[in-house]
Design an enzyme around this catalytic site. Structure first.
Site, mmCIF file in Angstrom:
data_model
loop_
_atom_site.group_PDB
_atom_site.id
_atom_site.type_symbol
_atom_site.label_atom_id
_atom_site.label_comp_id
_atom_site.label_asym_id
_atom_site.label_seq_id
_atom_site.Cartn_x
_atom_site.Cartn_y
_atom_site.Cartn_z
ATOM 1 N N ARG A 79 0.881 -1.018 -0.176
ATOM 2 C CA ARG A 79 -0.188 0.145 -0.093
ATOM 3 C C ARG A 79 0.887 1.320 0.138
ATOM 4 N NH1 ARG A 79 -2.527 0.396 6.233
ATOM 5 N NH2 ARG A 79 -0.464 0.093 7.275
ATOM 6 N N CYS A 118 4.660 8.448 -4.987
ATOM 7 C CA CYS A 118 5.593 9.312 -4.708
ATOM 8 C C CYS A 118 4.929 10.806 -4.606
ATOM 9 C CB CYS A 118 6.373 9.710 -6.003
ATOM 10 S SG CYS A 118 7.293 11.357 -6.085
ATOM 11 N N ASN A 148 -4.281 8.644 4.518
ATOM 12 C CA ASN A 148 -4.129 7.906 5.726
ATOM 13 C C ASN A 148 -2.744 7.890 6.103
ATOM 14 O OD1 ASN A 148 -5.619 6.046 7.554
ATOM 15 N ND2 ASN A 148 -3.883 4.668 7.005
ATOM 16 N N GLU A 149 -2.412 8.259 7.354
ATOM 17 C CA GLU A 149 -1.095 8.189 7.779
ATOM 18 C C GLU A 149 -0.065 8.577 6.724
ATOM 19 O OE1 GLU A 149 -0.438 4.344 9.525
ATOM 20 O OE2 GLU A 149 -1.428 4.820 11.497
ATOM 21 N N CYS A 195 11.292 9.755 -0.249
ATOM 22 C CA CYS A 195 11.334 9.240 -1.818
ATOM 23 C C CYS A 195 12.263 9.882 -2.591
ATOM 24 C CB CYS A 195 10.062 9.567 -2.535
ATOM 25 S SG CYS A 195 10.130 9.415 -4.361
ATOM 26 N N CYS A 237 11.255 14.098 -7.389
ATOM 27 C CA CYS A 237 11.385 14.703 -5.898
ATOM 28 C C CYS A 237 12.860 15.641 -6.267
ATOM 29 C CB CYS A 237 11.593 13.599 -4.787
ATOM 30 S SG CYS A 237 10.083 12.927 -4.337
ATOM 31 N N GLU A 243 -7.148 5.805 15.532
ATOM 32 C CA GLU A 243 -6.908 4.255 15.422
ATOM 33 C C GLU A 243 -5.986 4.044 16.774
ATOM 34 O OE1 GLU A 243 -4.597 2.797 12.216
ATOM 35 O OE2 GLU A 243 -5.639 4.063 10.771
ATOM 36 N N TRP A 278 2.108 -6.760 13.201
ATOM 37 C CA TRP A 278 3.337 -6.188 12.671
ATOM 38 C C TRP A 278 4.631 -6.168 13.567
ATOM 39 C CZ3 TRP A 278 3.975 -2.024 15.433
ATOM 40 C CH2 TRP A 278 2.877 -1.374 16.028
ATOM 41 N N GLU A 327 -3.782 -8.078 6.882
ATOM 42 C CA GLU A 327 -4.044 -7.634 8.489
ATOM 43 C C GLU A 327 -5.131 -8.628 8.886
ATOM 44 O OE1 GLU A 327 -4.719 -3.151 7.784
ATOM 45 O OE2 GLU A 327 -2.802 -3.237 8.747
HETATM 46 C C1 GAL Z 1 -2.209 1.763 11.195
HETATM 47 C C2 GAL Z 1 -2.986 2.009 9.555
HETATM 48 C C3 GAL Z 1 -4.158 0.866 9.476
HETATM 49 C C4 GAL Z 1 -3.827 -0.207 9.982
HETATM 50 C C5 GAL Z 1 -3.077 -0.430 11.427
HETATM 51 C C6 GAL Z 1 -2.522 -1.595 11.834
HETATM 52 O O1 GAL Z 1 -0.814 2.302 10.609
HETATM 53 O O2 GAL Z 1 -3.477 3.151 9.387
HETATM 54 O O3 GAL Z 1 -4.679 0.847 8.052
HETATM 55 O O4 GAL Z 1 -2.861 -0.742 9.088
HETATM 56 O O5 GAL Z 1 -2.066 0.452 11.056
HETATM 57 O O6 GAL Z 1 -1.966 -1.572 13.001
#
Ligand code: GAL
Length: 664
Positions: free
Chosen positions: A111, A115, A149-150, A158, A163, A308, A316, A356
Site C-alpha cells: 500500500r 511518490c 491515511n497516515e 522518496c 522529488c 486508531e 506487525w 491484516e
Molecule cells: C495503521 C494503519 C491502518 C492499519 C493499522 C494496523 O498504521 O493506518 O490501516 O494498518 O496501522 O495496526
C-alpha cells in the site's frame, strides 16, 4: 480548531465493508448500535472499488452503506480514498512509484506506493477527492473528511527524479541564491560547493556520510511535500464541501518521525492520531502517555481524536501479544485521560484475507459472541457516562519541549554518538513525571511557555535564537527550567554554536562545556550520588552556578555533572550533563517540582497507577489507571463514572482496572 461534532465521548473505527458480503453490513450496523459506536472511518483503502478504471466511478456500494449508516445513527468520517492507488493506475503510470535511497523502485503490491511529489498521482488523487466531495458533501451521514491515511507511513523519503526537481524548487525558495545554500550546507567541506541548482540531488546513498544539512533540508522538504499534497486535497474539500471538518490521522508514536506535525496542524480542523502499543519497548505504557501528551501539545491543549488503536494484538510486531482482559477498556481510557474525546480502533471487523487478517478488531474472527466484543460493549456503556467530560482539558503545569526538526538534526550522520536516541532524555524525564502522577504537556518550543512552572529542554540539539530566548524568559519569569546534555548545540542550519557547549543555553545555565564524553548503551559513569548513562561531558560551572552532583570516576572525576543556577524572580536553570539513573533522576525532579510548587495529581499515588485530571468550568474528573496486577486504593471523593458508583474518601481499583471520578 473546530471540535469533532459530537457531544458524547465517541467510539468508532475504520470500517471496510467492501471486504464483506452485503448481509454482513446489516449485522455490522446492529452490532455497532449494541456497542454504542458513534462513528466509522469509511473508504480509506477503497480507491480500486470506487474507480475501477480510469474515470469510471462506482459509487453504488458507498451510497448504500452511507445510507445504512445514517439510518443506523452512525456518523461517517469519510475518506478521500487516496491513500493507495489502484493497480490500473500504477500500471499505466509507473512514474508515480516511490524510489528508495538506493534508487530501487518500491513496487505496488502492498500500500501507499506513490511518490509525494508526483504530479500524475496528484491529478488522479484530486480527481477522486473531487468526485467524492461533489457526491457526498451534503449526505446526512457525513461528519468529517479523512484525507489520505497516515501520510508518510511507508512512502517517505522518496529519492526519485521528480522529488529531485521539487527539492531544487523548495531550496530556491528557502535560500534564494546558491551562495546562501552553500553557506548553510557548509559546502566548503569535502569539495561540495554547488555552482548550478541542477547539480543538487536528493541525499541518495553515497560512498560515505552525506552532508548533514543537506539531509536535514531533505527531511524538511519531504514533510513539506506531503503537506502540500494534503493542502491540495483540502482545497478541493473546502471548495466542494465547505463547513465539514477535515482531518488526517497523524502518527505521534515514538518511532515515527518523518513529518513535522507542528507545521501540519493548521491544515486540519481536528488533530487526530493513531497509536499502537509497541511491546518491544521497555516502557510501553509510558510511551502511550507521552504520545497522548504530544498529541495534546499539537492540538494546543484542545481535545483531540484517537483515530486508531487496537482492541488487542497487532500483526506487525515480532510477537503480537493479545491484550489482557480489561486492557481494551483501560487502554482506551488512557487516551481519554490525556485529552482524547474520540476513540477509534483499527478496525471494526477482523479481515478474513489480506495482510491484516491477524490484526485484532472490534468484531474478531470468533464473532460478536466473544470476550473482546463484550469488553467493547462495556466500554460503550462507560463512554455513555463519560459524555459529560467532553470538551474538558487536561491540567498540566509542566512543559517538555519537542521539536521534530531538532530530532532530525540530532539523528543526522556523524554525531558524537549514533547509539543515543534523540528522544532518550525526553522519555526518561516524562516517565519519571508520569510515575509521580505529574502530567506534562509535550509542546513545540514556539508554544507559549509563560503558563508553565517547569520547562524541560531534553536533548534539544538544534534550537533557534528565538526559541532559546523563550526558554530563558521562562526562567526569568520564575519557572524551573531543566536542560539536558546535547541541547542548544547547533542553530537552524545545524551549524555548531561556538565558544563552548551548550551554546544557546550556556549563559542561562551558567556552565561551559569543552568536550563531550558520550557513553555506549552498556556503559555507565559513577556520580557522587548515583550513576549516569548515555552521556557525560567536561563541564565547568561558572561563578554563581551551584554544583548539585559531580562525576566520581575518571576521566571526569571531580567535574560537575548536575548544576543549578538561580534566575530572575524565583526561577532556576538546572543542567543535567548526563542522564542519571531512575532513582537519582526521580530525586532531582522531586526537587525541581517542589521548587516549582507542582503537586502530583493525587497524593500518595501507588506505584503503577497512572493519574491525570481533566477539568472545565462545569467539573473536574480524576482518571486513575491501575497498570499493576494487584488491587490498589487511591484517595478520591466523588462519583466513579466507570463503575457508576459513589466514591467516598478512597477508590478501589481492581487489578488492571480504571476509574474516572467526577470530583465536582
Ligand atoms: C495503521 C494503519 C491502518 C492499519 C493499522 C494496523 O498504521 O493506518 O490501516 O494498518 O496501522 O495496526
Amino acid at each position: 480548531m473546530r471540535s469533532w461534532p459530537t457531544k458524547t465521548l465517541a467510539l468508532g473505527g475504520d470500517y471496510n465493508p467492501e471486504q464483506w458480503p452485503r448481509p454482513v453490513w446489516d449485522e455490522d450496523i446492529a452490532l455497532m448500535q449494541r456497542a454504542n459506536i458513534a462513528f466509522v472511518s469509511l473508504g480509506i483503502f477503497s480507491w480500486s472499488w470506487l474507480e475501477p478504471a480510469k474515470g469510471e466511478y462506482d459509487f453504488e456500494w458507498l451510497d448504500t452503506i452511507m445510507d445504512k449508516l445514517h439510518a443506523g445513527g452512525i456518523a461517517v468520517d469519510l475518506a478521500t480514498a487516496t491513500a493507495t492507488p489502484p493497480p490500473w493506475l500504477s500500471a499505466a503510470h509507473p512514474e508515480i512509484l516511490p524510489v528508495d535511497v538506493d534508487g530501487h523502485t518500491l513496487w505496488p503490491g502492498s500500500r501507499q506506493a506513490w511518490c509525494p511529489t508526483s504530479p500524475v498521482f496528484r491529478d488522479y488523487a484530486l480527481a477522486l477527492a473531487r468526485q467524492l466531495a461533489t457526491r457526498y458533501h451534503d449526505h446526512p451521514a457525513l461528519a468529517m473528511w479523512h484525507v489520505s491515511n497516515e501520510y508518510a507511513c511507508h512512502n517517505l523519503p522518496c529519492y526519485c527524479d521528480e522529488c529531485a526537481r521539487h527539492f531544487r524548487t523548495w531550496l530556491r525558495r528557502r535560500y534564494e541564491g546558491l551562495d546562501a545554500l552553500n553557506d548553510a550546507w557548509g559546502t566548503a567541506f569535502w569539495s561540495q560547493r554547488y555552482t548550478d541548482w541542477e547539480q543538487i540531488l536528493p541525499p541518495r546513498r553515497s560512498t560515505t556520510f552525506n552532508n548533514p544539512t543537506h539531509v536535514l533540508d531533505y527531511k524538511r522538504f519531504s514533510s513539506d511535500a506531503l503537506l502540500e499534497h494534503m493542502r491540495g486535497e483540502r482545497a478541493v474539500l473546502d471548495e466542494l464541501s465547505p463547513g465539514v471538518p477535515v482531518t488526517t490521522n497523524f502518527m505521534t508514536l515514538q518511532h515515527f518521525r518523518h513529518l513535522d506535525y507542528t507545521q501540519w496542524t493548521p491544515t486540519v480542523d481536528v488533530v487526530s492520531t493513531d497509536h499502537y502499543i509497541v511491546d518491544v519497548l521497555q516502557h510501553p505504557r509510558a510511551e502511550l502517555a507521552f504520545s497522548g501528551d504530544l498529541t495534546r501539545g499539537l492540538a494546543g491543549g484542545a481535545p483531540w481524536m484517537l483515530m486508531e488503536h487496537s482492541t488487542s494484538a497487532v500483526n506487525w510486531q515480532p510477537t503480537n501479544h493479545a491484550k489482557a482482559p480489561g486492557q481494551t477498556i483501560r487502554d482506551a481510557l488512557a487516551h481519554v485521560a490525556r485529552g482524547a474525546d474520540t476513540i477509534g480502533w483499527f478496525q471494526w471487523r477482523q479481515s478474513r484475507a489480506g495482510s491484516e487478517k491477524f490484526h485484532s478488531a472490534v468484531v474478531p474472527h470468533a464473532g460478536a459472541d466473544s470476550a473482546r466484543f463484550r469488553e467493547v460493549e462495556e466500554l460503550g456503556r462507560i463512554a455513555g457516562r463519560l459524555g459529560e467530560l467532553v470538551g474538558s482539558r487536561v491540567e498540566s503545569r509542566v512543559a517538555i519541549l519537542h521539536d521534530y526538526q531538532a530530532i532530525w538534526a540530532a539523528e543526522g550522520p556523524c554525531m558524537p554518538s549514533s547509539e543515543l536516541d534523540a528522544l532518550e532524555a525526553a522519555h526518561a524525564i516524562h516517565r519519571q513525571l508520569h510515575d509521580r502522577g505529574v502530567t506534562a504537556d509535550v509542546v513545540h518550543p514556539s508554544a507559549d511557555l509563560t503558563t508553565y512552572a517547569v520547562v524541560v529542554v531534553p536533548q534539544l540539539y538544534l534550537v533557534t535564537d528565538e526559541h532559546a530566548a523563550a526558554v530563558a524568559a521562562a526562567a526569568e519569569a520564575g519557572a524551573q527550567v531543566v536542560v539536558t546534555y546535547f541541547s542548544g548545540i547547533s542553530d537552524e542550519q545545524d551549524h555548531v554554536r561556538l565558544g563552548g557547549y551548550p551554546g544557546a543555553f550556556r549563559d542561562l545555565l551558567g556552565v561551559r562545556v569543552e568536550e563531550f564524553f558520550p557513553l555506549g548503551p552498556d556503559e555507565t559513569v559513577l556520580l557522587t550520588d548515583g550513576t549516569g548513562t548515555w552521556w557525560s561531558e567536561d563541564v565547568t560551572a561558572l561563578p554563581g552556578t551551584e554544583v548539585v552532583s559531580t562525576y566520581a570516576a575518571p576521566p571526569l572525576a571531580g567535574r560537575p555533572a548536575v548544576t543549578r543556577r538561580d534566575v530572575g524572580r524565583g526561577g532556576a536553570a538546572w543542567y543535567l550533563s548526563t542522564l542519571p539513573d531512575d532513582d537519582r533522576l526521580g530525586a532531582l525532579l522531586d526537587g525541581v517540582l517542589s521548587a516549582a510548587g507542582v503537586e502530583p495529581t493525587v497524593a500518595a499515588l501507588p506505584r503503577g497507577v497512572e493519574a491525570t485530571r481533566r477539568s472545565d468550568s462545569t467539573g473536574s474528573w480524576l482518571f486513575l489507571l491501575n497498570h499493576t496486577s494487584a488491587e490498589q486504593t487511591v484517595r478520591a471523593t466523588g462519583h466513579d463514572l466507570v463503575s457508576d458508583t459513589a466514591v467516598d474518601g478512597s477508590v478501589r481499583l481492581a487489578p488492571g482496572g480504571a476509574a474516572v471520578v467526577r470530583e465536582r
